[in-house]
Design an enzyme around this catalytic site. Sequence first.
Site, PDB file in Angstrom:
ATOM      1  N   GLY A  40       0.897  -1.238  -0.047  1.00  0.00           N
ATOM      2  CA  GLY A  40       0.056   0.060  -0.043  1.00  0.00           C
ATOM      3  C   GLY A  40       0.721   1.274   0.189  1.00  0.00           C
ATOM      4  O   GLY A  40       1.995   1.426   0.669  1.00  0.00           O
ATOM      5  N   GLN A 223       6.477  -4.666  -0.617  1.00  0.00           N
ATOM      6  CA  GLN A 223       7.129  -5.350   0.567  1.00  0.00           C
ATOM      7  C   GLN A 223       8.732  -4.888   0.552  1.00  0.00           C
ATOM      8  O   GLN A 223       9.169  -3.883  -0.061  1.00  0.00           O
ATOM      9  CB  GLN A 223       7.176  -6.570   0.684  1.00  0.00           C
ATOM     10  CG  GLN A 223       5.560  -7.053   1.309  1.00  0.00           C
ATOM     11  CD  GLN A 223       4.687  -6.924  -0.036  1.00  0.00           C
ATOM     12  OE1 GLN A 223       4.986  -7.876  -1.133  1.00  0.00           O
ATOM     13  NE2 GLN A 223       3.568  -6.481  -0.019  1.00  0.00           N
TER      14      GLN A 223
HETATM   15  P1  IMP Z   1       1.398 -11.073   4.119  1.00  0.00           P
HETATM   16  O1  IMP Z   1       2.147 -10.532   3.114  1.00  0.00           O
HETATM   17  O2  IMP Z   1       0.074 -10.679   4.515  1.00  0.00           O
HETATM   18  O3  IMP Z   1       1.512 -12.422   4.116  1.00  0.00           O
HETATM   19  O4  IMP Z   1       2.142 -10.624   5.735  1.00  0.00           O
HETATM   20  C1  IMP Z   1       3.512 -11.274   5.944  1.00  0.00           C
HETATM   21  C2  IMP Z   1       4.426 -10.284   6.502  1.00  0.00           C
HETATM   22  O5  IMP Z   1       4.672  -9.276   5.644  1.00  0.00           O
HETATM   23  C3  IMP Z   1       3.580  -9.371   7.747  1.00  0.00           C
HETATM   24  O6  IMP Z   1       4.898  -9.050   8.704  1.00  0.00           O
HETATM   25  C4  IMP Z   1       3.331  -8.211   7.229  1.00  0.00           C
HETATM   26  O7  IMP Z   1       3.086  -7.185   8.272  1.00  0.00           O
HETATM   27  C5  IMP Z   1       4.422  -7.896   6.358  1.00  0.00           C
HETATM   28  N1  IMP Z   1       3.942  -6.917   5.083  1.00  0.00           N
HETATM   29  C6  IMP Z   1       3.058  -7.485   4.011  1.00  0.00           C
HETATM   30  N2  IMP Z   1       3.065  -6.351   3.103  1.00  0.00           N
HETATM   31  C7  IMP Z   1       3.425  -5.500   3.711  1.00  0.00           C
HETATM   32  C8  IMP Z   1       3.915  -4.121   3.343  1.00  0.00           C
HETATM   33  O8  IMP Z   1       3.508  -3.562   2.196  1.00  0.00           O
HETATM   34  N3  IMP Z   1       4.636  -3.253   4.047  1.00  0.00           N
HETATM   35  C9  IMP Z   1       5.176  -3.812   5.198  1.00  0.00           C
HETATM   36  N4  IMP Z   1       5.066  -4.853   5.482  1.00  0.00           N
HETATM   37  C10 IMP Z   1       4.452  -5.852   4.992  1.00  0.00           C
END
Ligand code: IMP
Length: 429
Positions: A40, A223
């Site tokens: 995001g 990410q």
């Molecule tokens: P997932 O991607 O929803 O499976 O989350 C896995 C990990 O990645 C978690 O610690 C989330 O907080 C982190 N994460 C996923 N997308 C983002 C991002 O856009 N910014 C920061 N952390 C993220």
Amino acid sequence: MANVAIIGAQWGDEGKGKVVDWLASRADIVVRFQGGHNAGHTLVVGNQTYKLSLLPSGVVRGKLGIIGNGVVLDPDALLSEIAKVQAQGLEVGPHNLRIAENTPLILPLHSAIDKAREMARGKNAIGTTGRGIGPAYEDKVARRAIRLCDLAEPETVSHKLDELLLHHNTLLAGLGAETFAKQDLLEKILGWAPKLLPFAEAVWERLDQARHDGKRVMFEGAQAVMLDVDHGTYPFVTSSNTVAGNAAAGAGIGPHAIGTVLGIAKAYTTRVGSGPFPTELFDDTGKLLGERGHEFGTVTGRPRRCGWFDACLVRQAVKVGGVQGLVLTKLDVLDGLPELKICTGYEINGELVKRLPAAMAAQAAAKPVYETIEGWSGSTRGARSWAALPAQAIKYVRRIEELVEAPVTLLSTSPERDDTITVSDPFAG
Ligand code: IMP
């Protein structure tokens, strides 16, 4: 073709929005190659603020946006994001958005599984965004995913659903969560077909043509390297490869076409979700960084954990991510702090190491080794040249460059688009 890939060099949320927007305004095509609507960022264009999660940021700059096959696509999330930006006056259609036909879809059952599993993990939860990202990638690798192109083949969708439901309903029932009925899901999925198929194409052909035409392509990472499923702080990571190398596989181009790789890092460190964070601060300085930096997750609104700049970590991200130039953001958040700390290595069980090890217990045991640097009293906010920066702030940036073994290409000094010090043009190749 002078292309640029931009990736996060810490744990995400490095302030990519502004820089990606600046780069997008200079590119012809912007491609997302991994992640999904777990990402995001906020783009401010004129008097409009756009919150994007799935749409490649070039779309708001009048450029062609491409969602590559390396992304996992939630159709409902995409359609509602399109509706939202359309309500803000932006046209989004097949003329400015193309989606790889082989992109796997996120189904409602993926976020159900994601949440049920996180709940079952209790205090060992990963802290996922709950959006079904991990389970959707699992289905892709397990060769049972429904992909965008399948929407044109109702029979294929129906067969795949049988296999998917056998797997997921068993799991959901085991976790005490509600199961899914085939007919409901089938109707939902086939309902997406007329809305999404007009966007679908073999984007690798378009990118190949762009290469022949000498167009500028920007590959927009989501990410960050420390959340990479292989190179990050596993298992506290996302489920895709976030390193620049994945731009090739996640878009359908050769590795040579990725171009210059930029890594974006904050002048300090933040993290959302669980997992090791050696330089995390639990004191007033940590609180101050969070408040000044407005450190709340764009997607989930969770407060971000804050800490000192970890040069050891970013150096590792530079190496595994193939970063050639650093984009340093939010330097102004450090304005006025009497002294700053930079982590140069870790002490793990009495030994000094210069990298974050892969094993979980070793990562958790890593104690930061700091060097202290004097702060600055002036302001760096809004600076557009090195001359406008306090001497001590320049010293801080130079030390970071030395320690992470990469030059600073861009320095962002406020959320405003033009408050940037450009050291070299990333598109110059
Ligand atoms: P997932 O991607 O929803 O499976 O989350 C896995 C990990 O990645 C978690 O610690 C989330 O907080 C982190 N994460 C996923 N997308 C983002 C991002 O856009 N910014 C920061 N952390 C993220």
